[in-house]
Design a protein around this motif. Structure first.
Motif, PDB file in Angstrom:
ATOM      1  N   THR A  49       1.927  19.268 -10.583  1.00  0.00           N
ATOM      2  CA  THR A  49       2.900  18.960 -10.243  1.00  0.00           C
ATOM      3  C   THR A  49       2.854  18.491  -8.633  1.00  0.00           C
ATOM      4  OG1 THR A  49       4.174  20.543 -10.103  1.00  0.00           O
ATOM      5  CG2 THR A  49       4.415  19.289 -12.273  1.00  0.00           C
ATOM      6  N   SER A  50       2.424  19.629  -7.861  1.00  0.00           N
ATOM      7  CA  SER A  50       2.069  19.482  -6.556  1.00  0.00           C
ATOM      8  C   SER A  50       1.342  18.334  -6.058  1.00  0.00           C
ATOM      9  CB  SER A  50       1.923  20.797  -6.179  1.00  0.00           C
ATOM     10  OG  SER A  50       1.697  20.702  -4.617  1.00  0.00           O
ATOM     11  N   GLU A  51       0.020  18.478  -6.667  1.00  0.00           N
ATOM     12  CA  GLU A  51      -0.774  17.543  -6.497  1.00  0.00           C
ATOM     13  C   GLU A  51      -0.245  16.006  -6.845  1.00  0.00           C
ATOM     14  OE1 GLU A  51      -3.305  17.679  -4.849  1.00  0.00           O
ATOM     15  OE2 GLU A  51      -3.761  19.941  -4.707  1.00  0.00           O
ATOM     16  N   VAL A  52       0.460  15.843  -8.005  1.00  0.00           N
ATOM     17  CA  VAL A  52       0.889  14.295  -8.102  1.00  0.00           C
ATOM     18  C   VAL A  52       2.042  14.069  -7.260  1.00  0.00           C
ATOM     19  CG1 VAL A  52       2.596  13.261  -9.781  1.00  0.00           C
ATOM     20  CG2 VAL A  52       0.669  15.052 -10.633  1.00  0.00           C
ATOM     21  N   GLY A  53       2.703  15.174  -6.632  1.00  0.00           N
ATOM     22  CA  GLY A  53       3.785  14.721  -5.506  1.00  0.00           C
ATOM     23  C   GLY A  53       2.837  14.320  -4.283  1.00  0.00           C
ATOM     24  N   HIS A  54       1.949  14.784  -4.196  1.00  0.00           N
ATOM     25  CA  HIS A  54       1.163  14.335  -2.805  1.00  0.00           C
ATOM     26  C   HIS A  54       0.954  13.031  -2.962  1.00  0.00           C
ATOM     27  CE1 HIS A  54       1.067  18.706  -1.771  1.00  0.00           C
ATOM     28  NE2 HIS A  54       0.230  18.911  -2.516  1.00  0.00           N
ATOM     29  N   ALA A  55       0.403  12.590  -4.086  1.00  0.00           N
ATOM     30  CA  ALA A  55      -0.234  11.231  -4.214  1.00  0.00           C
ATOM     31  C   ALA A  55       1.062  10.215  -4.216  1.00  0.00           C
ATOM     32  CB  ALA A  55      -0.953  11.240  -5.520  1.00  0.00           C
ATOM     33  N   LYS A  56       2.105  10.761  -4.862  1.00  0.00           N
ATOM     34  CA  LYS A  56       3.334  10.144  -4.907  1.00  0.00           C
ATOM     35  C   LYS A  56       3.965   9.520  -3.508  1.00  0.00           C
ATOM     36  CE  LYS A  56       6.709   7.973  -7.180  1.00  0.00           C
ATOM     37  NZ  LYS A  56       6.277   6.559  -8.079  1.00  0.00           N
ATOM     38  N   ASN A  57       3.856  10.609  -2.473  1.00  0.00           N
ATOM     39  CA  ASN A  57       4.575  10.289  -1.188  1.00  0.00           C
ATOM     40  C   ASN A  57       3.499   9.265  -0.553  1.00  0.00           C
ATOM     41  OD1 ASN A  57       6.648  12.095  -0.879  1.00  0.00           O
ATOM     42  ND2 ASN A  57       5.387  13.778  -0.701  1.00  0.00           N
ATOM     43  N   ILE A  58       2.277   9.477  -0.689  1.00  0.00           N
ATOM     44  CA  ILE A  58       1.325   8.459  -0.048  1.00  0.00           C
ATOM     45  C   ILE A  58       1.596   7.056  -0.863  1.00  0.00           C
ATOM     46  CG2 ILE A  58      -1.240   7.980   0.426  1.00  0.00           C
ATOM     47  CD1 ILE A  58      -1.779  10.840   0.026  1.00  0.00           C
ATOM     48  N   ALA A  59       1.797   6.966  -1.936  1.00  0.00           N
ATOM     49  CA  ALA A  59       1.891   5.679  -2.707  1.00  0.00           C
ATOM     50  C   ALA A  59       3.167   5.053  -2.130  1.00  0.00           C
ATOM     51  CB  ALA A  59       1.896   5.776  -4.344  1.00  0.00           C
ATOM     52  N   ASN A  60       4.259   6.076  -2.008  1.00  0.00           N
ATOM     53  CA  ASN A  60       5.447   5.369  -1.609  1.00  0.00           C
ATOM     54  C   ASN A  60       5.668   4.935  -0.046  1.00  0.00           C
ATOM     55  OD1 ASN A  60       6.890   5.921  -4.018  1.00  0.00           O
ATOM     56  ND2 ASN A  60       7.754   7.697  -3.685  1.00  0.00           N
ATOM     57  N   LEU A  61       4.640   5.485   0.660  1.00  0.00           N
ATOM     58  CA  LEU A  61       4.518   5.095   1.978  1.00  0.00           C
ATOM     59  C   LEU A  61       3.881   3.504   1.955  1.00  0.00           C
ATOM     60  CD1 LEU A  61       4.720   5.307   4.920  1.00  0.00           C
ATOM     61  CD2 LEU A  61       2.529   6.377   5.141  1.00  0.00           C
ATOM     62  N   ASN A  62       2.950   3.396   1.150  1.00  0.00           N
ATOM     63  CA  ASN A  62       2.592   2.131   1.055  1.00  0.00           C
ATOM     64  C   ASN A  62       3.534   0.980   0.524  1.00  0.00           C
ATOM     65  OD1 ASN A  62       0.435  -0.071   0.915  1.00  0.00           O
ATOM     66  ND2 ASN A  62       0.393  -0.026  -1.335  1.00  0.00           N
ATOM     67  N   VAL A  63       4.302   1.237  -0.644  1.00  0.00           N
ATOM     68  CA  VAL A  63       5.471   0.658  -1.099  1.00  0.00           C
ATOM     69  C   VAL A  63       6.584   0.278   0.137  1.00  0.00           C
ATOM     70  CG1 VAL A  63       7.542   0.459  -2.646  1.00  0.00           C
ATOM     71  CG2 VAL A  63       5.390   1.563  -3.239  1.00  0.00           C
ATOM     72  N   LEU A  64       6.834   1.311   1.150  1.00  0.00           N
ATOM     73  CA  LEU A  64       7.525   1.146   2.199  1.00  0.00           C
ATOM     74  C   LEU A  64       7.225   0.186   3.303  1.00  0.00           C
ATOM     75  CD1 LEU A  64      10.447   1.997   3.644  1.00  0.00           C
ATOM     76  CD2 LEU A  64       8.868   3.734   4.530  1.00  0.00           C
ATOM     77  N   ASN A  65       5.721   0.281   3.487  1.00  0.00           N
ATOM     78  CA  ASN A  65       5.133  -0.521   4.424  1.00  0.00           C
ATOM     79  C   ASN A  65       5.269  -1.972   3.866  1.00  0.00           C
ATOM     80  OD1 ASN A  65       4.545   1.485   6.042  1.00  0.00           O
ATOM     81  ND2 ASN A  65       2.464   1.810   5.365  1.00  0.00           N
ATOM     82  N   THR A  66       4.960  -2.132   2.578  1.00  0.00           N
ATOM     83  CA  THR A  66       5.054  -3.373   1.938  1.00  0.00           C
ATOM     84  C   THR A  66       6.400  -4.184   2.115  1.00  0.00           C
ATOM     85  OG1 THR A  66       3.357  -3.066   0.443  1.00  0.00           O
ATOM     86  CG2 THR A  66       4.491  -4.856  -0.122  1.00  0.00           C
ATOM     87  N   ASN A  67       7.463  -3.396   2.175  1.00  0.00           N
ATOM     88  CA  ASN A  67       8.898  -3.901   2.296  1.00  0.00           C
ATOM     89  C   ASN A  67       9.054  -4.313   3.775  1.00  0.00           C
ATOM     90  OD1 ASN A  67      10.993  -3.666  -0.161  1.00  0.00           O
ATOM     91  ND2 ASN A  67       9.261  -2.135  -0.477  1.00  0.00           N
ATOM     92  N   ILE A  68       8.618  -3.283   4.573  1.00  0.00           N
ATOM     93  CA  ILE A  68       8.803  -3.716   5.951  1.00  0.00           C
ATOM     94  C   ILE A  68       8.112  -4.843   6.168  1.00  0.00           C
ATOM     95  CG2 ILE A  68       8.157  -2.628   8.438  1.00  0.00           C
ATOM     96  CD1 ILE A  68       8.725   0.180   7.152  1.00  0.00           C
ATOM     97  N   ALA A  69       6.839  -5.067   6.087  1.00  0.00           N
ATOM     98  CA  ALA A  69       5.997  -6.166   6.117  1.00  0.00           C
ATOM     99  C   ALA A  69       6.740  -7.408   5.822  1.00  0.00           C
ATOM    100  CB  ALA A  69       4.781  -6.133   5.712  1.00  0.00           C
ATOM    101  N   ALA A  70       7.494  -7.347   4.742  1.00  0.00           N
ATOM    102  CA  ALA A  70       8.231  -8.648   4.395  1.00  0.00           C
ATOM    103  C   ALA A  70       9.465  -8.904   5.018  1.00  0.00           C
ATOM    104  CB  ALA A  70       8.691  -8.459   2.858  1.00  0.00           C
ATOM    105  N   LEU A  71      10.137  -8.016   5.743  1.00  0.00           N
ATOM    106  CA  LEU A  71      10.950  -8.097   6.710  1.00  0.00           C
ATOM    107  C   LEU A  71      10.491  -9.104   8.225  1.00  0.00           C
ATOM    108  CD1 LEU A  71      12.914  -4.716   6.486  1.00  0.00           C
ATOM    109  CD2 LEU A  71      13.519  -6.859   5.555  1.00  0.00           C
ATOM    110  N   GLY A  72       9.524  -8.848   8.369  1.00  0.00           N
ATOM    111  CA  GLY A  72       8.940  -9.755   9.399  1.00  0.00           C
ATOM    112  C   GLY A  72       9.581  -9.158  10.857  1.00  0.00           C
TER     113      GLY A  72
END
Length: 241
Positions: free
Chosen positions: A4-27
């Motif tokens: 579950t720890s390894e899964v958590g690492h990957a989730k944090n990384i994936a969530n940063l991509n989601v956050l970045n995508t949302n930020i990019a949409a704000l312009g």
């Protein structure tokens, strides 16, 4: 060796991509004064984290295989030693004290339980887990050496059956040493990769989790807390493992 720890690492990384995508949409409205929260910096952080996680992933399989192969060598020992006891007991001239010495060594060989390895985000905890497991196998190999010495120094011990011969147990010891070394050789680069990944995600001054949460704090200041945009962003979680 996934956890579950390894899964958590990957989730944090994936969530940063989601956050970045949302930020990019704000312009242009996303314009933090802190340069570390700039979208370009967050994107670079994501790219670095992905690379480091891939390095870990690529090293997990060789380590897991080495651990499994070592277990294949050590696991049959209990049944092998039970049969060897009968062969030793049947040897002409073996005394009760010698048999007791034999059983003392065998109990040490049988008594070490397999140690569960962890994948904590703390490199020191991961090192301790591996070191404990490594030591247990080293001790068993040493006890095998003691057992062989006892057989070699027992007059009349010379069974006709190959599985009980001293040469067979010398070969077992050699295999035990090699498989334990294989685990060590596979573990060191994996541990180094995990340490590097964990430093980027959780430990460094500008680690991924802290920066991502600071970016979310900044987003709260520029967005309506009741807006669909902010509600979506607020659900993106970053947690230290």
């Amino acid at each position: 060796m996934a956890s579950t720890s390894e899964v958590g690492h990957a989730k944090n990384i994936a969530n940063l991509n989601v956050l970045n995508t949302n930020i990019a949409a704000l312009g242009a409205i996303y314009n933090p004064s802190n340069p570390k929260l700039a979208l370009a910096n967050l994107q670079n952080l994501y790219t670095s984290a992905v690379t480091q996680q891939e390095n870990v992933n690529n090293l997990v399989a060789p380590y897991s295989i080495a651990v499994d192969e070592r277990e294949l060598i050590f696991k049959p020992l209990n049944s092998d030693l039970t049969k060897l006891r009968k062969a030793y007991k049947a040897t002409e001239g073996v005394s009760q004290p010698q048999l007791e010495d034999f059983m003392t060594i065998v109990r040490k060989l049988k008594g070490v339980k397999k140690t569960k390895l962890t994948t904590s985000s703390n490199p020191e905890e991961e090192q301790l887990s591996h070191s404990t497991s490594q030591m247990s196998y080293d001790q068993r190999t040493n006890n095998m050496d003691v057992l062989i010495s006892l057989l070699q120094n027992t007059p009349n011990y010379g069974p006709n059956e190959t599985e009980y011969k001293i040469e067979t147990y010398l070969a077992k010891k050699t295999a035990m040493l090699q498989k334990t070394q294989d685990v060590l050789d596979a573990y060191i680069p994996l541990n180094n990769a995990r340490s590097s990944r964990n430093n980027t995600l959780y430990i460094s001054d500008d680690n991924l989790v802290d920066l991502a949460n600071k970016a979310k704090d900044y987003l709260y200041t520029i967005l309506d807390a009741n807006s669909a945009q902010y509600k979506a962003i607020s659900k993106i979680k970053f947690k230290k493992q």
